[in-house]
Write an enzyme that holds these catalytic residues in place. Structure first.
Site, PDB file in Angstrom:
ATOM      1  N   ARG A 259     -10.502   1.398  -1.013  1.00 37.32           N
ATOM      2  CA  ARG A 259     -10.879   0.442   0.025  1.00 37.32           C
ATOM      3  C   ARG A 259      -9.949   0.647   1.221  1.00 37.32           C
ATOM      4  O   ARG A 259      -8.729   0.666   1.088  1.00 37.32           O
ATOM      5  CB  ARG A 259     -10.807  -0.999  -0.487  1.00 37.32           C
ATOM      6  CG  ARG A 259      -9.452  -1.435  -1.021  1.00 37.32           C
ATOM      7  CD  ARG A 259      -9.413  -2.941  -1.277  1.00 37.32           C
ATOM      8  NE  ARG A 259      -8.280  -3.313  -2.093  1.00 37.32           N
ATOM      9  CZ  ARG A 259      -7.054  -3.557  -1.646  1.00 37.32           C
ATOM     10  NH1 ARG A 259      -6.796  -3.444  -0.348  1.00 37.32           N
ATOM     11  NH2 ARG A 259      -6.085  -3.890  -2.465  1.00 37.32           N
ATOM     12  N   HIS A 263      -7.370  -6.345   0.562  1.00 38.00           N
ATOM     13  CA  HIS A 263      -8.096  -6.831  -0.616  1.00 38.00           C
ATOM     14  C   HIS A 263      -9.117  -7.897  -0.202  1.00 38.00           C
ATOM     15  O   HIS A 263     -10.286  -7.820  -0.572  1.00 38.00           O
ATOM     16  CB  HIS A 263      -7.110  -7.411  -1.626  1.00 38.00           C
ATOM     17  CG  HIS A 263      -7.754  -8.021  -2.820  1.00 38.00           C
ATOM     18  ND1 HIS A 263      -8.395  -7.274  -3.777  1.00 38.00           N
ATOM     19  CD2 HIS A 263      -7.877  -9.311  -3.210  1.00 38.00           C
ATOM     20  CE1 HIS A 263      -8.882  -8.077  -4.706  1.00 38.00           C
ATOM     21  NE2 HIS A 263      -8.586  -9.314  -4.387  1.00 38.00           N
ATOM     22  N   TYR A 273       2.100  -2.461   0.409  1.00 34.36           N
ATOM     23  CA  TYR A 273       2.057  -1.782  -0.888  1.00 34.36           C
ATOM     24  C   TYR A 273       1.351  -0.425  -0.844  1.00 34.36           C
ATOM     25  O   TYR A 273       1.253   0.247  -1.867  1.00 34.36           O
ATOM     26  CB  TYR A 273       1.388  -2.678  -1.946  1.00 34.36           C
ATOM     27  CG  TYR A 273       0.019  -3.195  -1.593  1.00 34.36           C
ATOM     28  CD1 TYR A 273      -1.127  -2.447  -1.861  1.00 34.36           C
ATOM     29  CD2 TYR A 273      -0.145  -4.442  -0.989  1.00 34.36           C
ATOM     30  CE1 TYR A 273      -2.389  -2.917  -1.539  1.00 34.36           C
ATOM     31  CE2 TYR A 273      -1.399  -4.931  -0.665  1.00 34.36           C
ATOM     32  CZ  TYR A 273      -2.521  -4.163  -0.944  1.00 34.36           C
ATOM     33  OH  TYR A 273      -3.768  -4.633  -0.622  1.00 34.36           O
TER      34      TYR A 273
END
Length: 360
Positions: A259, A263, A273
């Site tokens: 992606r 999120h 991250y």
């Protein structure tokens, strides 16, 4: 034991048909798709990328509520859905709104779902689907039940469901594939491995080197495919569907994808991250670029057709959000009425209080 595990893991090589340059690298795996089918797949991918961009903008304007970006996962989502038939039952996760739209949910209702409006969860007649599941992995258990229902009725249809790599760490995931496997139910389970369960890398979620190998414990076929290759995804899911409706039971398919966005739009910051180098590596594997090159080389796609699709998507999004804006806003009393056939005594008093407030 170590050698046994390694032998099992080595069997789950990733299947690819179309490489990053849009070249066929596995001719024998090419699915039977007409030129019109190929063009329709591309149209849906382009449309969905635009829908994602517009949805992010609408979310930032405060005109949508919950939204999980989809860019990067179009081949995984739409290639798998293209393998379904209208009579099949779709059980999506919260990132799988595009499949729900292509399965028949009107776009304005998808926007209402994002806003938490109950009408967004009301499937039109003939649309075999549940609304997107927010609880991680719960749809796997539901899919096993729907699939068993199809089998017991003798219907040539499947239940297809999705989760992410994080969902494959949930108890519901194992329960769903185990139950469906035990009863040889008509199910296809898709895990969209985009490498991060919100922020946790897939390597820290499980000692297993692939998600597909988890099928072994349930006694069902497991397949690992390049989730940025729409042809490979379509072929894997279509074959799994054929096995299911022929009484051979369910399959687990891991699509290795990525992606590009956060999120969800609820404050997630992927730069905390994910590295820039990793993002750059996966942007080179963009499913739209890859498939576009393939179609252009076949003379099936052009800049003109792409621009036409983009314009159509923008206009339809504009019309759908306007229609969603025109739907009567949901009231607290609506929610209470829909939740209960007979209101408990403690809520009856609250119902009267809210009716009075809403009448002002």
């Amino acid at each position: 034991m170590k050698n046994t595990l390694e032998n099992i893991e080595n069997q789950f090589e990733m299947i690819q048909i179309l490489n990053e340059e849009g070249e066929i690298v596995n001719e024998k795996e090419m699915p039977e798709l007409s030129d019109d089918d190929l063009k329709e797949l591309m149209r849906r991918m382009v449309y969905t990328r635009v829908l994602d961009q517009r949805s992010i903008a609408l979310n930032r304007q405060g005109r949508l509520g919950f939204y999980a970006p989809t860019a990067g996962q179009e081949a995984s989502q739409l290639g798998s859905h293209f393998a379904m038939e209208k009579e099949d039952f779709l059980l999506p996760a919260y990132r799988d709104v595009p499949q729900l739209i292509w399965h028949g949910l009107p776009l304005y209702q998808a926007f209402l779902f994002s806003r938490g409006h109950y009408h967004g969860n009301q499937m039109p007649e003939g649309v075999n689907a549940l609304s997107p599941q927010i609880i991680i992995g719960a749809q796997y258990v539901q899919a096993a039940g729907v699939a068993l229902g199809f089998k017991k009725r003798g219907e040539k249809a499947i239940a297809l469901t999705y989760t992410g790599d994080g969902g494959a760490s949930q108890g519901d995931f194992y329960e769903g594939i185990n139950f469906a496997g035990a009863y040889k139910a008509n199910a296809v389970f898709v895990v969209q491995n985009n490498h991060f369960a919100i922020s946790v890398p897939v390597e820290k979620q499980s000692a297993a080197s692939t998600v597909a190998q988890k099928a072994v414990a349930a006694g069902i076929p497991g397949v690992r495919v390049d989730g940025m290759d729409v042809l490979a995804v379509y072929k894997a899911v279509r074959e799994a569907r054929e096995r299911a409706i022929n009484g051979e039971g369910p399959s687990l398919i891991e699509t290795v994808t990525y992606r590009y966005g956060p999120h969800t739009m609820a404050g997630d910051d992927p730069t905390r991250y994910r590295t820039e180098e990793l993002d750059d590596e996966w942007e080179k594997k963009d499913p739209l670029i890859r498939f576009r090159k393939y179609l252009e080389n076949k003379g099936l796609w052009s800049e003109e057709e792409e621009n036409k699709t983009i314009d159509e998507a923008k206009e339809e999004v504009k019309a759908a959000i306007k229609k969603a804006d025109g739907v009567e806003k949901q009231k607290v009393t609506d929610l209470m009425s829909l939740m209960y056939e007979e209101l408990p005594s403690n809520l009856q008093e609250q119902m009267e209080e809210y009716k009075e407030k809403e009448s002002k």
